[in-house]
Design an enzyme around this catalytic site. Structure first.
Site, mmCIF file in Angstrom:
data_model
loop_
_atom_site.group_PDB
_atom_site.id
_atom_site.type_symbol
_atom_site.label_atom_id
_atom_site.label_comp_id
_atom_site.label_asym_id
_atom_site.label_seq_id
_atom_site.Cartn_x
_atom_site.Cartn_y
_atom_site.Cartn_z
ATOM 1 N N PHE A 47 -8.121 -13.943 -29.988
ATOM 2 C CA PHE A 47 -9.320 -14.669 -29.553
ATOM 3 C C PHE A 47 -10.554 -14.271 -30.342
ATOM 4 O O PHE A 47 -11.659 -14.606 -29.969
ATOM 5 C CB PHE A 47 -9.592 -14.404 -28.062
ATOM 6 C CG PHE A 47 -8.504 -14.901 -27.170
ATOM 7 C CD1 PHE A 47 -8.368 -16.253 -26.886
ATOM 8 C CD2 PHE A 47 -7.604 -14.010 -26.621
ATOM 9 C CE1 PHE A 47 -7.362 -16.714 -26.073
ATOM 10 C CE2 PHE A 47 -6.583 -14.460 -25.792
ATOM 11 C CZ PHE A 47 -6.462 -15.814 -25.519
ATOM 12 N N ASP B 206 -1.851 0.568 -25.023
ATOM 13 C CA ASP B 206 -1.428 -0.227 -26.183
ATOM 14 C C ASP B 206 -1.538 0.615 -27.457
ATOM 15 O O ASP B 206 -1.995 0.132 -28.497
ATOM 16 C CB ASP B 206 -2.285 -1.501 -26.286
ATOM 17 C CG ASP B 206 -1.680 -2.533 -27.235
ATOM 18 O OD1 ASP B 206 -0.479 -2.420 -27.559
ATOM 19 O OD2 ASP B 206 -2.407 -3.458 -27.639
HETATM 20 P P1 ATP Z 1 -5.263 -9.127 -30.705
HETATM 21 O O1 ATP Z 1 -6.602 -9.392 -30.111
HETATM 22 O O2 ATP Z 1 -4.472 -10.348 -30.935
HETATM 23 O O3 ATP Z 1 -4.500 -8.022 -30.030
HETATM 24 P P2 ATP Z 1 -6.268 -7.375 -32.663
HETATM 25 O O4 ATP Z 1 -6.371 -6.361 -31.588
HETATM 26 O O5 ATP Z 1 -5.708 -6.939 -33.980
HETATM 27 O O6 ATP Z 1 -5.492 -8.640 -32.186
HETATM 28 P P3 ATP Z 1 -9.051 -7.303 -33.142
HETATM 29 O O7 ATP Z 1 -9.255 -6.058 -32.338
HETATM 30 O O8 ATP Z 1 -9.979 -8.414 -32.925
HETATM 31 O O9 ATP Z 1 -7.697 -7.992 -32.920
HETATM 32 O O10 ATP Z 1 -9.010 -6.880 -34.681
HETATM 33 C C1 ATP Z 1 -8.793 -7.803 -35.710
HETATM 34 C C2 ATP Z 1 -8.772 -7.066 -37.041
HETATM 35 O O11 ATP Z 1 -10.016 -6.412 -37.270
HETATM 36 C C3 ATP Z 1 -7.695 -5.987 -37.131
HETATM 37 O O12 ATP Z 1 -7.101 -6.062 -38.409
HETATM 38 C C4 ATP Z 1 -8.433 -4.689 -37.028
HETATM 39 O O13 ATP Z 1 -7.845 -3.668 -37.788
HETATM 40 C C5 ATP Z 1 -9.831 -5.038 -37.559
HETATM 41 N N1 ATP Z 1 -10.812 -4.241 -36.810
HETATM 42 C C6 ATP Z 1 -11.002 -4.253 -35.472
HETATM 43 N N2 ATP Z 1 -11.972 -3.389 -35.116
HETATM 44 C C7 ATP Z 1 -12.398 -2.804 -36.274
HETATM 45 C C8 ATP Z 1 -13.383 -1.792 -36.568
HETATM 46 N N3 ATP Z 1 -14.101 -1.222 -35.603
HETATM 47 N N4 ATP Z 1 -13.551 -1.433 -37.854
HETATM 48 C C9 ATP Z 1 -12.822 -2.017 -38.835
HETATM 49 N N5 ATP Z 1 -11.874 -2.946 -38.631
HETATM 50 C C10 ATP Z 1 -11.660 -3.352 -37.358
#
Ligand code: ATP
Length: 322
Positions: free
Chosen positions: A48, A159
């Site tokens: 999302f 998770d």
């Molecule tokens: P889902 O929501 O489907 O479980 P997700 O947890 O990977 O997916 P996000 O947490 O939105 O989704 O992260 C998307 C991408 O952004 C990932 O590749 C993640 O490694 C990167 N990302 C998330 N938070 C950070 C951060 N604080 N710094 C750098 N990269 C980040």
């Protein structure tokens, strides 16, 4: 697990109240700017969300801006998001991604997160094959420090997986993604929701019974350690049914070349009975971790925040901006 969304923090209330005023919204979200942050390139996508790199306009500190489209989120996704925000607001630890701010508009929610620009553990293991002994110890100790802290304030992550373990550019571990986390009122509270990724799921999650939260994180630590040390997952199968069976039977074998103290630690964690699993303090004091000289103390709290300023490597440069 029956608990409702956590109450809004003073900061969320403030931004919510500010956003009720249309004029303020226009001032907050102008072109490629969100609040004080100038938005730059894309970092990644979630189900999302989109995550973008952004800079604080005054301090030039880099942050990760997680942008959520509320119109696409069903009530379940909104509930998980409230939990993610609630948990992250409560967490302040050098090995946990910090949530600095939440900016809210009628359609979108912007989470201003500490930037971890060094990639994730899953990609690192895939590109290096496996981690060397010292890298495993330093990484594992930092994740343990984060888990000890979280469990100490009754937050269960639920998770933990290599994709959710991020690194800063200077190599410091940051545990991320608190979408499935839960805050239990006491450490013996029972939970009943299946959360997380099946290859990391503890056997009790596959049984139709309540489970104690902290032990599912401990189990996932065992899977993570196995993955870091060997470059392979302890439980693999072509179908979900077979994977479930493997995990419930605790059917794994540690390759004989893994150092003895590390083998003992993995076997101490990956036990079918939750109560028999190593406690986090036991892991921190085990023979395998103790001889390591850490470049920093994994348990020392180091306050971080955009205005206080992270290390130079986490700051934007003038060239980045244009
Ligand atoms: P889902 O929501 O489907 O479980 P997700 O947890 O990977 O997916 P996000 O947490 O939105 O989704 O992260 C998307 C991408 O952004 C990932 O590749 C993640 O490694 C990167 N990302 C998330 N938070 C950070 C951060 N604080 N710094 C750098 N990269 C980040």
């Amino acid at each position: 697990d029956g608990d409702g969304p956590p109450p809004l923090s003073p900061l969320q209330k403030l931004t919510t109240d500010m956003c009720k005023d249309e004029k303020t919204i226009k001032e907050l979200i102008i072109g490629r700017r969100v609040g004080f942050y100038k938005v730059r390139g894309e970092i990644g996508y979630g189900t999302f969300s989109r995550v973008k790199l952004a800079f604080h306009a005054l301090t030039r500190d880099k942050v990760a801006l997680k942008i959520l489209d509320r119109t696409r989120m069903d009530p379940q996704a909104q509930r998980l998001l409230s939990r993610e925000i609630g948990s992250m607001e409560a967490l302040q630890h050098p090995n946990v991604v910090r949530l600095y701010e939440v900016v809210e508009t009628p359609c979108r929610l912007y989470l201003v997160l500490e930037y971890a620009g060094g990639g994730d553990l899953h990609n690192r293991i895939c590109s290096e094959g496996k981690l060397c002994d010292t890298a495993c110890k330093i990484t594992f100790a930092q994740i343990l420090a984060a888990i000890k802290y979280m469990h100490g304030i009754n937050i269960i992550h639920r998770d933990l997986k290599a994709e959710n373990i991020l690194f800063t550019c200077s190599g410091c571990v940051k545990v991320a993604d608190f979408g499935f986390s839960t805050q239990v009122s006491n450490r013996s509270a029972a939970l009943d929701t299946f959360c997380g990724s099946p290859p990391y799921a503890a056997p009790e999650l596959f049984r139709d019974e309540c489970y104690l939260g902290p032990q599912v994180d401990v189990w996932a630590m065992g899977v993570l350690l196995f993955f870091m040390v060997t470059g392979t997952m302890p439980f693999r199968a072509e179908t979900m049914g077979k994977l479930r069976r493997c995990i419930m039977d605790c059917a794994y074998s540690v390759p004989p070349w893994v150092p003895g103290p590390c083998q003992r630690l993995i076997r101490g964690i990956l036990k079918a009975a939750p109560a028999e699993r190593c406690a986090v303090d036991q892991m921190l004091g085990c023979d395998w971790l103790l001889p390591v000289e850490f470049p920093w103390s994994p348990l020392a709290a180091r306050p971080l925040g955009p205005l206080r300023g992270p290390p130079e490597s986490e700051r934007g440069s003038l060239e980045d901006e244009e």
